[in-house]
Scaffold this motif. Structure first.
Motif, mmCIF file in Angstrom:
data_model
loop_
_atom_site.group_PDB
_atom_site.id
_atom_site.type_symbol
_atom_site.label_atom_id
_atom_site.label_comp_id
_atom_site.label_asym_id
_atom_site.label_seq_id
_atom_site.Cartn_x
_atom_site.Cartn_y
_atom_site.Cartn_z
ATOM 1 N N PRO A 57 0.840 -1.208 0.000
ATOM 2 C CA PRO A 57 0.000 0.000 0.000
ATOM 3 C C PRO A 57 0.873 1.255 0.000
ATOM 4 N N PRO A 58 0.673 2.168 -0.955
ATOM 5 C CA PRO A 58 1.539 3.351 -1.017
ATOM 6 C C PRO A 58 1.511 4.166 0.270
ATOM 7 N N THR A 59 0.362 4.154 0.951
ATOM 8 C CA THR A 59 0.306 4.860 2.235
ATOM 9 C C THR A 59 0.267 3.778 3.315
ATOM 10 N N ALA A 60 1.448 3.287 3.684
ATOM 11 C CA ALA A 60 1.514 2.172 4.643
ATOM 12 C C ALA A 60 0.891 2.571 5.979
ATOM 13 N N THR A 62 -1.739 5.489 7.314
ATOM 14 C CA THR A 62 -2.580 6.560 6.755
ATOM 15 C C THR A 62 -2.169 7.902 7.353
ATOM 16 N N VAL A 63 -2.645 8.964 6.734
ATOM 17 C CA VAL A 63 -2.345 10.289 7.279
ATOM 18 C C VAL A 63 -2.941 10.376 8.686
ATOM 19 N N PRO A 64 -2.319 11.163 9.584
ATOM 20 C CA PRO A 64 -2.803 11.199 10.961
ATOM 21 C C PRO A 64 -4.233 11.743 11.065
ATOM 22 N N HIS A 65 -5.013 11.115 11.935
ATOM 23 C CA HIS A 65 -6.359 11.603 12.244
ATOM 24 C C HIS A 65 -6.399 11.938 13.728
ATOM 25 N N GLU A 66 -7.425 12.709 14.114
ATOM 26 C CA GLU A 66 -7.543 13.057 15.533
ATOM 27 C C GLU A 66 -8.992 12.842 15.960
ATOM 28 N N ILE A 120 -7.809 -1.692 2.799
ATOM 29 C CA ILE A 120 -8.082 -0.255 2.887
ATOM 30 C C ILE A 120 -6.941 0.591 2.283
ATOM 31 N N PRO A 121 -6.515 0.278 1.036
ATOM 32 C CA PRO A 121 -5.400 1.053 0.476
ATOM 33 C C PRO A 121 -5.721 2.536 0.330
ATOM 34 N N PHE A 122 -7.015 2.872 0.241
ATOM 35 C CA PHE A 122 -7.392 4.279 0.078
ATOM 36 C C PHE A 122 -8.011 4.844 1.357
ATOM 37 N N GLY A 123 -7.772 4.176 2.479
ATOM 38 C CA GLY A 123 -8.398 4.609 3.720
ATOM 39 C C GLY A 123 -9.885 4.298 3.659
ATOM 40 N N PHE A 124 -10.674 4.941 4.477
ATOM 41 C CA PHE A 124 -12.123 4.720 4.418
ATOM 42 C C PHE A 124 -12.837 5.848 5.173
ATOM 43 N N ARG A 126 -15.256 9.233 5.853
ATOM 44 C CA ARG A 126 -15.361 10.592 5.308
ATOM 45 C C ARG A 126 -14.029 11.160 4.849
ATOM 46 N N ARG A 127 -12.916 10.730 5.464
ATOM 47 C CA ARG A 127 -11.607 11.241 5.051
ATOM 48 C C ARG A 127 -10.872 10.262 4.143
ATOM 49 N N GLY A 128 -11.597 9.265 3.626
ATOM 50 C CA GLY A 128 -10.990 8.329 2.677
ATOM 51 C C GLY A 128 -10.547 9.072 1.420
ATOM 52 N N CYS A 129 -9.700 8.443 0.625
ATOM 53 C CA CYS A 129 -9.105 9.122 -0.536
ATOM 54 C C CYS A 129 -10.163 9.497 -1.578
ATOM 55 N N PRO A 130 -10.288 10.787 -1.894
ATOM 56 C CA PRO A 130 -11.264 11.186 -2.922
ATOM 57 C C PRO A 130 -10.774 10.863 -4.337
ATOM 58 N N GLY A 131 -9.497 10.465 -4.458
ATOM 59 C CA GLY A 131 -8.947 10.185 -5.791
ATOM 60 C C GLY A 131 -8.993 8.705 -6.150
ATOM 61 N N ARG A 133 -11.155 6.516 -7.476
ATOM 62 C CA ARG A 133 -11.600 6.057 -8.802
ATOM 63 C C ARG A 133 -10.623 6.515 -9.887
ATOM 64 N N MET A 134 -10.148 7.752 -9.736
ATOM 65 C CA MET A 134 -9.191 8.256 -10.723
ATOM 66 C C MET A 134 -7.905 7.426 -10.682
ATOM 67 N N ALA A 135 -7.417 7.145 -9.448
ATOM 68 C CA ALA A 135 -6.174 6.381 -9.305
ATOM 69 C C ALA A 135 -6.344 4.982 -9.910
ATOM 70 N N MET A 136 -7.472 4.319 -9.631
ATOM 71 C CA MET A 136 -7.675 2.965 -10.139
ATOM 72 C C MET A 136 -7.721 2.974 -11.665
HETATM 73 C C1 HEM Z 1 -2.706 4.603 -5.899
HETATM 74 C C2 HEM Z 1 -3.055 5.870 -5.683
HETATM 75 C C3 HEM Z 1 -3.545 6.423 -4.362
HETATM 76 C C4 HEM Z 1 -3.560 5.856 -3.107
HETATM 77 C C5 HEM Z 1 -3.124 4.445 -2.687
HETATM 78 C C6 HEM Z 1 -4.128 6.844 -2.197
HETATM 79 C C7 HEM Z 1 -4.333 6.629 -0.838
HETATM 80 C C8 HEM Z 1 -4.798 7.605 0.044
HETATM 81 C C9 HEM Z 1 -4.964 7.405 1.473
HETATM 82 C C10 HEM Z 1 -4.653 6.100 2.230
HETATM 83 C C11 HEM Z 1 -5.421 8.546 1.990
HETATM 84 C C12 HEM Z 1 -5.722 8.829 3.477
HETATM 85 C C13 HEM Z 1 -7.101 8.300 3.820
HETATM 86 C C14 HEM Z 1 -7.379 8.265 5.302
HETATM 87 O O1 HEM Z 1 -6.647 8.910 6.062
HETATM 88 O O2 HEM Z 1 -8.323 7.588 5.717
HETATM 89 C C15 HEM Z 1 -5.558 9.502 0.906
HETATM 90 C C16 HEM Z 1 -6.018 10.793 1.047
HETATM 91 C C17 HEM Z 1 -6.171 11.667 0.015
HETATM 92 N N1 HEM Z 1 -5.965 11.408 -1.338
HETATM 93 FE FE1 HEM Z 1 -5.276 9.694 -2.130
HETATM 94 N N2 HEM Z 1 -4.428 7.979 -2.916
HETATM 95 C C18 HEM Z 1 -4.091 7.775 -4.233
HETATM 96 C C19 HEM Z 1 -4.278 8.650 -5.295
HETATM 97 C C20 HEM Z 1 -4.873 9.893 -5.181
HETATM 98 C C21 HEM Z 1 -5.195 10.757 -6.302
HETATM 99 C C22 HEM Z 1 -4.960 10.384 -7.778
HETATM 100 C C23 HEM Z 1 -5.725 11.885 -5.768
HETATM 101 C C24 HEM Z 1 -6.238 13.129 -6.445
HETATM 102 C C25 HEM Z 1 -6.526 13.208 -7.717
HETATM 103 C C26 HEM Z 1 -5.747 11.747 -4.317
HETATM 104 C C27 HEM Z 1 -6.198 12.687 -3.425
HETATM 105 C C28 HEM Z 1 -6.250 12.550 -2.047
HETATM 106 C C29 HEM Z 1 -6.672 13.611 -1.111
HETATM 107 C C30 HEM Z 1 -7.095 15.031 -1.481
HETATM 108 C C31 HEM Z 1 -6.627 13.050 0.181
HETATM 109 C C32 HEM Z 1 -6.971 13.739 1.510
HETATM 110 C C33 HEM Z 1 -8.442 13.488 1.838
HETATM 111 C C34 HEM Z 1 -8.869 14.074 3.192
HETATM 112 O O3 HEM Z 1 -8.039 14.193 4.078
HETATM 113 O O4 HEM Z 1 -10.048 14.386 3.330
HETATM 114 N N3 HEM Z 1 -5.231 10.512 -4.001
HETATM 115 N N4 HEM Z 1 -5.171 8.882 -0.284
#
Ligand code: HEM
Length: 193
Positions: A57-60, A62-66, A120-124, A126-131, A133-136
């Motif tokens: 997982p690129p984000t081994a 996740t970003v810090p939450h509180e 959960i590679p993209f988290g989950f 409300r703060r899950g990754c909004p990108g 679908r684009m990334a996939m």
């Molecule tokens: C393989 C590609 C990607 C992976 C594995 C990934 C994974 C993640 C993860 C794990 C988080 C934190 C979720 C959490 O804390 O619960 C995150 C947050 C975020 N990602 Fe991605 N991401 C990817 C690509 C992208 C792309 C392409 C975009 C934008 C076009 C993007 C935009 C964001 C943003 C804006 C956040 C912060 C969301 C927030 O804090 O509300 N990500 N991503």
């Protein structure tokens, strides 16, 4: 990074690489380059991406939450204002949730084994990754195109080293080196330009 891990895993598992190529040739047209609209017809390619994101997982972490209020997590009382980091890497390799967690096994995603909070590679939430679908789509289109347009093989009979280095997006210690050559399709695409 995900592309490099995916290609490394496929080169270490040539039968899987061959299966993806067969799928792409069968369901994404033999004489044209890969398009975004082909992706829903390529479930095996999708499994490759999922299994890559599970193992690396690129984000081994996740970003810090509180915590915005007092709550319970996994039986622990968490006071308001506590920093919470989720160890995605450990969850993705936890033998309680995954059979042979360190093995590259695409079939696990065929049985719906990737569902729920253990993948959960993209988290989950409300703060899950909004990108997501684009990334996939980007990874699917690029990896699929690399496989559709080129023949790939390892530079030696030895398996590719899969050690992870330090860094926010978990890079490979050894950058991937591989041999590739254009497939027939690429000749005809270039000739038609
Ligand atoms: C393989 C590609 C990607 C992976 C594995 C990934 C994974 C993640 C993860 C794990 C988080 C934190 C979720 C959490 O804390 O619960 C995150 C947050 C975020 N990602 Fe991605 N991401 C990817 C690509 C992208 C792309 C392409 C975009 C934008 C076009 C993007 C935009 C964001 C943003 C804006 C956040 C912060 C969301 C927030 O804090 O509300 N990500 N991503």
């Amino acid at each position: 990074m995900t592309l490099e891990w995916a290609m490394s895993l496929l080169l270490n598992n040539p039968e899987a690489l061959n299966k993806v190529r067969v799928e792409i040739d069968a369901y994404a047209g033999k004489d044209k380059i890969l398009e975004e609209s082909d992706l829903p017809n390529l479930p095996y390619l999708q499994n490759v991406i999922n299994e890559t994101l599970r193992l690396f997982p690129p984000t081994a972490l996740t970003v810090p939450h509180e915590s915005s209020s007092e709550c319970k997590v996994g039986g622990f009382d968490v006071p308001c204002g506590t920093m919470l980091l989720v160890n995605t890497w450990a969850i993705h390799r936890d033998p309680k949730y995954w059979e042979d967690p360190d093995k590259f096994r695409l079939e696990r995603f065929e049985n719906g084994d990737g569902e729920g909070f253990k993948f959960i590679p993209f988290g989950f939430g409300r703060r899950g990754c909004p990108g997501t679908r684009m990334a996939m789509r980007m990874v699917g289109l690029t990896l699929g195109s690399l496989i559709k347009c080129f023949e790939w093989r390892r530079i030696s009979t030895e398996k590719i080293e899969l050690s992870e280095g330090p860094g926010i997006a978990v890079p490979k210690v050894e950058p991937l080196e591989a041999l590739y050559r254009p497939r027939e399709l690429l000749h005809s695409v270039i000739a038609g330009l």
